[in-house]
Structure formats: C-alpha cells, structure tokens
Motif scaffolding. Sequence first.
Motif, mmCIF file in Angstrom:
data_model
loop_
_atom_site.group_PDB
_atom_site.id
_atom_site.type_symbol
_atom_site.label_atom_id
_atom_site.label_comp_id
_atom_site.label_asym_id
_atom_site.label_seq_id
_atom_site.Cartn_x
_atom_site.Cartn_y
_atom_site.Cartn_z
ATOM 1 N N VAL A 278 73.910 51.140 79.531
ATOM 2 C CA VAL A 278 74.662 52.064 79.269
ATOM 3 C C VAL A 278 74.950 51.960 77.665
ATOM 4 O O VAL A 278 75.545 50.920 77.256
ATOM 5 C CB VAL A 278 76.067 52.502 79.718
ATOM 6 N N GLN A 279 74.493 52.911 76.564
ATOM 7 C CA GLN A 279 74.661 52.578 75.303
ATOM 8 C C GLN A 279 75.772 53.474 74.856
ATOM 9 O O GLN A 279 76.224 53.310 73.571
ATOM 10 C CB GLN A 279 73.334 52.644 74.659
ATOM 11 N N VAL A 289 75.304 57.864 78.471
ATOM 12 C CA VAL A 289 73.925 57.636 78.133
ATOM 13 C C VAL A 289 73.518 56.393 78.091
ATOM 14 O O VAL A 289 73.862 55.477 77.496
ATOM 15 C CB VAL A 289 74.157 58.076 76.427
ATOM 16 N N ASP A 291 69.997 53.698 77.755
ATOM 17 C CA ASP A 291 68.810 53.492 76.642
ATOM 18 C C ASP A 291 67.297 53.666 77.131
ATOM 19 O O ASP A 291 66.685 53.148 76.628
ATOM 20 C CB ASP A 291 69.016 52.169 76.109
ATOM 21 N N LEU A 294 62.451 59.191 77.708
ATOM 22 C CA LEU A 294 60.932 59.597 78.425
ATOM 23 C C LEU A 294 59.832 58.533 78.107
ATOM 24 O O LEU A 294 58.618 58.539 78.132
ATOM 25 C CB LEU A 294 60.648 60.981 78.337
ATOM 26 N N LYS A 295 60.374 57.685 77.225
ATOM 27 C CA LYS A 295 59.202 56.587 76.662
ATOM 28 C C LYS A 295 59.373 55.456 77.452
ATOM 29 O O LYS A 295 58.730 54.533 77.498
ATOM 30 C CB LYS A 295 59.706 56.062 75.291
ATOM 31 N N ALA A 296 60.567 55.578 78.449
ATOM 32 C CA ALA A 296 60.676 54.242 79.252
ATOM 33 C C ALA A 296 60.679 54.785 80.666
ATOM 34 O O ALA A 296 60.404 53.882 81.739
ATOM 35 C CB ALA A 296 62.108 53.943 79.180
ATOM 36 N N SER A 316 67.276 64.307 81.484
ATOM 37 C CA SER A 316 66.451 63.924 80.455
ATOM 38 C C SER A 316 67.158 64.010 79.147
ATOM 39 O O SER A 316 67.895 65.178 78.782
ATOM 40 C CB SER A 316 65.194 64.672 80.296
ATOM 41 N N GLY A 317 67.491 62.644 78.427
ATOM 42 C CA GLY A 317 68.200 63.317 76.878
ATOM 43 C C GLY A 317 67.050 63.107 75.875
ATOM 44 O O GLY A 317 67.306 62.524 74.706
ATOM 45 N N GLY A 318 65.759 63.318 76.098
ATOM 46 C CA GLY A 318 64.635 63.138 75.056
ATOM 47 C C GLY A 318 63.973 61.814 75.061
ATOM 48 O O GLY A 318 63.981 61.073 76.199
ATOM 49 N N ASP A 319 63.165 61.448 74.031
ATOM 50 C CA ASP A 319 62.385 60.221 74.162
ATOM 51 C C ASP A 319 63.286 58.975 74.489
ATOM 52 O O ASP A 319 62.469 57.891 75.096
ATOM 53 C CB ASP A 319 61.800 60.103 72.667
ATOM 54 N N ASN A 320 64.266 58.636 73.938
ATOM 55 C CA ASN A 320 64.782 57.522 73.974
ATOM 56 C C ASN A 320 66.296 57.530 74.781
ATOM 57 O O ASN A 320 66.876 56.159 74.841
ATOM 58 C CB ASN A 320 65.467 57.058 72.431
ATOM 59 N N HIS A 321 66.479 58.583 75.426
ATOM 60 C CA HIS A 321 67.902 58.464 76.144
ATOM 61 C C HIS A 321 67.838 59.087 77.472
ATOM 62 O O HIS A 321 67.091 60.313 77.565
ATOM 63 C CB HIS A 321 69.112 59.276 75.312
ATOM 64 N N ILE A 323 70.613 60.823 80.230
ATOM 65 C CA ILE A 323 71.978 61.249 80.323
ATOM 66 C C ILE A 323 72.363 61.135 81.933
ATOM 67 O O ILE A 323 71.696 61.931 82.802
ATOM 68 C CB ILE A 323 72.360 62.816 79.793
ATOM 69 N N GLN B 75 64.651 54.879 65.485
ATOM 70 C CA GLN B 75 65.462 55.086 66.739
ATOM 71 C C GLN B 75 65.651 53.882 67.553
ATOM 72 O O GLN B 75 66.578 53.749 68.174
ATOM 73 C CB GLN B 75 64.599 56.267 67.446
ATOM 74 N N GLU B 96 72.668 54.025 68.785
ATOM 75 C CA GLU B 96 73.536 52.837 69.117
ATOM 76 C C GLU B 96 72.695 51.638 69.834
ATOM 77 O O GLU B 96 71.889 51.965 70.807
ATOM 78 C CB GLU B 96 74.721 53.309 70.203
ATOM 79 N N VAL B 98 73.279 47.956 71.924
ATOM 80 C CA VAL B 98 74.297 47.569 72.710
ATOM 81 C C VAL B 98 74.016 45.937 73.102
ATOM 82 O O VAL B 98 72.698 45.978 73.631
ATOM 83 C CB VAL B 98 74.688 48.357 73.806
ATOM 84 N N ARG B 151 75.228 64.349 73.498
ATOM 85 C CA ARG B 151 74.266 63.102 73.963
ATOM 86 C C ARG B 151 75.179 62.046 73.673
ATOM 87 O O ARG B 151 76.468 61.688 74.384
ATOM 88 C CB ARG B 151 72.985 63.143 73.380
ATOM 89 N N CYS B 152 74.924 61.290 72.622
ATOM 90 C CA CYS B 152 75.887 60.141 71.963
ATOM 91 C C CYS B 152 76.736 60.713 71.078
ATOM 92 O O CYS B 152 76.636 61.811 70.781
ATOM 93 C CB CYS B 152 74.976 58.931 71.667
ATOM 94 N N TRP B 184 68.346 69.507 69.368
ATOM 95 C CA TRP B 184 67.935 70.673 69.956
ATOM 96 C C TRP B 184 67.916 71.777 69.074
ATOM 97 O O TRP B 184 66.996 72.736 69.382
ATOM 98 C CB TRP B 184 69.107 71.177 71.001
ATOM 99 N N ASN B 348 53.495 57.522 71.026
ATOM 100 C CA ASN B 348 54.021 56.318 71.685
ATOM 101 C C ASN B 348 53.035 55.733 72.660
ATOM 102 O O ASN B 348 53.381 54.871 73.167
ATOM 103 C CB ASN B 348 55.478 56.786 72.291
ATOM 104 N N GLY B 371 56.714 51.445 72.085
ATOM 105 C CA GLY B 371 57.491 50.901 72.993
ATOM 106 C C GLY B 371 58.334 51.542 73.762
ATOM 107 O O GLY B 371 58.385 52.935 73.638
ATOM 108 N N PRO B 372 58.959 51.206 74.971
ATOM 109 C CA PRO B 372 59.634 51.790 75.806
ATOM 110 C C PRO B 372 61.181 52.263 75.167
ATOM 111 O O PRO B 372 61.756 53.181 75.646
ATOM 112 C CB PRO B 372 59.766 51.208 77.163
#
Lengths: 374, 374
Positions: A278-279, A289, A291, A294-296, A316-321, A323, B75, B96, B98, B151-152, B184, B348, B371-372
Amino acid sequence: MLAYQKPCTIGDPVDDIDTPALVVCLNKLEENVGKMNTAMEKYPGVAVRPHVKTHKCPEVARMQMRAGAVGMCCQTLTEAEAMVGGGVADVFITNELVGKTKLRRLASLARQAAVSITVDDAANLQDISDVATEMGVTIHIAIEVNVGQDRCGVEPGEPAVSLAKLATSLPGVTFKGIHCYNGWNQHVRSTEERSNAVNKVVDLTRKTLEALKAAGLECPYVTGGGTGTFHFEAASKVFTEVQPGSYVFMDADYYKNLARDGNFDTEFLQSLFVLTTVQSAAASGERVVLDAGLKAVSLDSGVPMLSQRPDLTYHSGGDNHGIVTPGGDLPVGSKVWLIPGHCDPTVNLYDWIVGLRDGKVECVWPVSGRGPGN
Amino acid sequence: MLAYQKPCTIGDPVDDIDTPALVVCLNKLEENVGKMNTAMEKYPGVAVRPHVKTHKCPEVARMQMRAGAVGMCCQTLTEAEAMVGGGVADVFITNELVGKTKLRRLASLARQAAVSITVDDAANLQDISDVATEMGVTIHIAIEVNVGQDRCGVEPGEPAVSLAKLATSLPGVTFKGIHCYNGWNQHVRSTEERSNAVNKVVDLTRKTLEALKAAGLECPYVTGGGTGTFHFEAASKVFTEVQPGSYVFMDADYYKNLARDGNFDTEFLQSLFVLTTVQSAAASGERVVLDAGLKAVSLDSGVPMLSQRPDLTYHSGGDNHGIVTPGGDLPVGSKVWLIPGHCDPTVNLYDWIVGLRDGKVECVWPVSGRGPGN
C-alpha cells in the motif's frame, strides 16, 4: 544487464521483498507438479509435455521434466532457446515461425536438442526444409489443425493431409503428427460444457486422422489440451500427448472454473502471487492505492483477486497503481497479496520469480523466456 | 543477460528486423521533441520536464534534455536510476515510494543527482527524512494534491498545508512545491471539455496555493499536465512546470483526441510502431494472424490500429497473436505496422527500441527503465 534489479536475496523474510514482486509458494508449486504426474497415471500411453508459456523459466521446466514430462512446449523461440539453454533436451514450438532469421535460430536449436514445430502453410514448410537442409539438421513437423480456435491452423481433414504429405516428401524435416488445440475451451466454466467442447475437438481430430490414414500416412503423434481440459483429451483415446501449462501456478480466471464445479479441477493450488505494498492511504475511508498497476498484473482476463480478502476489490489505477476499495484497514506500507487474473502474461512482465518457503526467500529465478514474442 | 536478443543490428533494412519489434521513426521523434520546445516558447516562465514513463529510455531523455527540458519526471525508481545512470542530472519521481529498501535507493540516487519526489503521508515523509539524514543527502518534496484523479494525493487546501509544514520542519528534506496532475483529463476527447476539465484542476491548485500562502509558506513550484492538456496548465499562470510524456511517440488513444478536433493537438506525429509479421494465412479469406499479441501491444486503451490500413481491424488473439480481419491480401511473411493503443505500457513490454531512418536501422536502444514498477 537490462533486467531491473532483483527484488530480494536468498534468506530474506517476506517483509524485505521489494514490491511489486512475482512470488511463488514453492510447496504449492511442487504439489501441483506432483499432482499432474498422479493425474496422468490414469491415462497410460498418453504423455505430458507441459507448456512453458506459463512460467518461461528453466528452473520450473526442469522440475516438470524430473516429474516425468517428455519435453516442453514453447510458444516462442526465446522460450525454446531459454529451455534448451537450461537443459531441456526436447522442445516443441506450438506456433508458426516465419522468415529466414527465425528459421535459422530454429535450426541452430535443432543442433542442441530435439526440435519440433507446428506448420500451417506450404511455403513456410518449404522454408523450414531449406534452412534445415542448409544447416544439416532435422526439424520435426506437426501440422496445426484448426479445431475451433479460429486462429492459426489448416482446416481438419484434407488440408492437413496435403501438408503432411509435403512434410514426408521434403528433406530436413519429418512428419511428426498433428497439433489440435483449442485455447478458448480451457475457460468454459462448467465441467459438462467443457467436456462437450472437447468432444467437438476430438471429432475434428478423428476426422483428420481418418483422412491421413486413408492417404496412407501414419500419425503416431496427436497433441493438445490445457489445464482446463487435459483430462478429456487424455481420456479420448485419440490424443497421445497433452500440453497443460497453467496448472503449475493457476490464476483468478481458472479459479472461476473451480468455483463452478467441485470436481477434479480443484486438484491444483494457487501458487503464484504478486506481492504489493500500500503506497497511499490518503483517502483510506474510500480507497487505498497499491504499487501494482497494469505493468505488474495483466488485466486481459479481469482484475486480480486479493488473497484472503474477498471483501476488497482491485480496480485498475493505470500503469503503476491498483486502487483497492473500500480498503479502510490497510495502512501505508502494508503488504497485499494479489492473485493474478491471468498467469501467463503476468509472468511475462517480470524478470524474476521469487520462490518462497516457510516465509523466507529460497530462490530468485530468472524468467529467461520473457519477451514480446520473438 | 536477461533481455531477449536484439531484433536487428545497425544498418539492417526493415525486412531484416525480427518481429514483433518496437520501432521508432527517428525523424518523427526528433520533430516531436522540437515541436514541444516550440510550443513551450509561448509560455515564458513555465518549464518542461518530460515524463519518462512513456519511453523509459535514457537516449530519448538525453534528446529531450538537449532540447531544453529542465529535468525528467519518473514514475518508478528503476526509471529514475536508469535516467541518472544515463546522464540526467535532475529527476522528479511523481509517485510515492514506501519502505526502507526503496527509500535507501532513493537516497543513494540523491548522491548523484538532484532528486525530488511526491509525498501524501506524514509517516512516509518522516521515513524519507530519516533515510536522507542517515545517508547525508537532501531530498526535495512535492506534496501530491488530489485534483480529481482520485488515486494518490491529499485533498486540496489544508491537508496539503499540513504536510508542507512538516516538510519544512524535518531535516534532510525541503519543501519544493505541489504536484497537481490529473491523468484522466489527458483523454477527454474534445478540446473544449478538456479545457473545462483543466479549469477544475487549476481551481483546486489555486485553492491550495492560497492556503499555503495564508500559512506563510512559499510555493515556487507547481507541476502537472500531460500531452493532452499541457497547453492549458502552461497558460494558467498557476503552473510553473508541465510534464508531457506521450508526445514523443503518440498512440491510437491520443489519435482519438486528434480526430475530434483540429487544433494544436495535431502538432505531434505518430512516431512509434510495433512491426509485426503475418504468421498464418491459412484462413486468409476470413482472417490472417500476426505474431503480435498482448505481450507485444498493451490492450488497456483499446486494440492497435493498422498503419495505413484503416480497412483492416486488429482483434486480440491472446498472448502471442493478433487476428486481422478481413486480411485477404496479406500473405504469410508480409509486414504489418501497428500503432499501439497506449504507448507507455506497450514500451514496457520491450527491452529494445529500434530507431529507423530512411528505411534502415540507425540505432537499437535499451529500454533500461522497464519493469513491473519497482
């Protein structure tokens, strides 16, 4: 070295694993590999050649070979090269490879291991023969038959016979058999409907075998089936080999099969997770949110599930997040274990698989077959 | 070396590039980088700090720095490490981070470059201060304000002031300013609606600046905006910096913005393509199959377009295949150029970007920030 840095070292506790990380529970992985062996004992004369498109990792392949696999299925040359480089002596590329560059790599592999490949085009087969002859190797040909996938493959019956005849007539290649796989069937939810779907595959396969026989061609090799259907193909008396892949890891999509019926599907355990942190909890009343975007975790078969937290939902919160709602009890820094929606493309996002046992890192395996598809 | 093998060598013609390959047209890339510079001349006092989440590639970042960028947005830590390793002297992590492992990597970077980062949590800010103090470095803090992304980020106004005060009071960190980004908004299709959406961002940003001023805090740094909206943020008299990323490559999703209105959006050219090969035409009356599936093109923002072939449609064929309909005139072995639906997550998937000029390979750049999400 292009890979991102290893997320941990051997001996680390879970809390020290940098996230997002792809983590496999080794006890469960080993149990899955063993269970496939046990399951296949019911079908004497039917071999298992697991598909590496799931894990792309020579260490897992060697584990499967030790448990009785006759070789490995690969979807790309990069996967096949990684497996042969990792000690697998027999690889079958269940995909068409086109162009001299790829075919020379294929022929080079055939110097080091038994290599077979699917074909659905006469000119491509001629190219394979040319390159194999030029490089002095033999490449074994399985004709891909379209048994309902409606992607690659010639139609059942006569078109397959025509290509098989060509394969027997050309130098540098042999006619090994037919590849009759329908990936969509793996995800038909109820066991009965899945069984009916495989019956159609078996009918089209049998039709092709009869046409081959009528043309005087022996076909000792018939391969297909995946984690969702391999019992049916193996029991059909028509298939000589099955190609399950996902059973080593499982995923949220296969879990939907399990949830619909209480039969043998349940034999495999969820062993693969994406470990996340959780970041942000700035809006923790509404959401937190993660970490991992969709890259993970690949979202092609739906969002991941939160392990042991069915009350929480990933969005989905985008490439890096990612939710998570409602998420009120997850503070910044807490770990969340995700069950990927689809294991194969999720693994492809990582360079490293962390192997965990008893809460500690036992190994960090390179995903050396990863790539866009070369 | 974990990366899959380079798809070509310098000097190769297009036909020799192994597919699927990520290919950038260098003339168009250079034109896009130049056009951003020209566009920003309209907004004196507003800096441009392009986002590397699009390309993840130090070679492209250096091109942007030479054209006048003040530094780069990243990012992830992997992206930031790749950029600093590639010679970028000022990186801002718009995310962020963490946990002690990541924060030590962050502090280590601050030994080599100017490093700033977003924060939305007091305990996390304290951790950054602790690690920076322990390692004897300074890390610059931008408070992330939620301006509608949901989001964040802390809410506008007082919550941002509270964190800014903490940043001014702790050792090892400075209060740099505020990060007010709404991703968005980039994809709102009409220019007018996009402008209205940014007006809301500007209002919330101004509210936060007034609260900071009332608390006696100087805020010389206000950053946000992307390729779809940067003109509006830059013209707002509130933002001091914008963070466009996608403009270097563009994609099919941004193309939908362009298609809706004929204004300044059209200034950027589509420079990024996924080069693919037809691997099966066994059913060419109905479809052909490309060697590029969801491991080669991210489908999160829709399927790719076929360059110069608006009559053909790409359909997902799973991890390794794209199905094109109707496709009757594409034989096995022919090349197809895809315009990715979304550039960032597509890049990616690759270890290599092939740079093309006048039909020949001029460079093969490593995507070293891939990377992820670590």
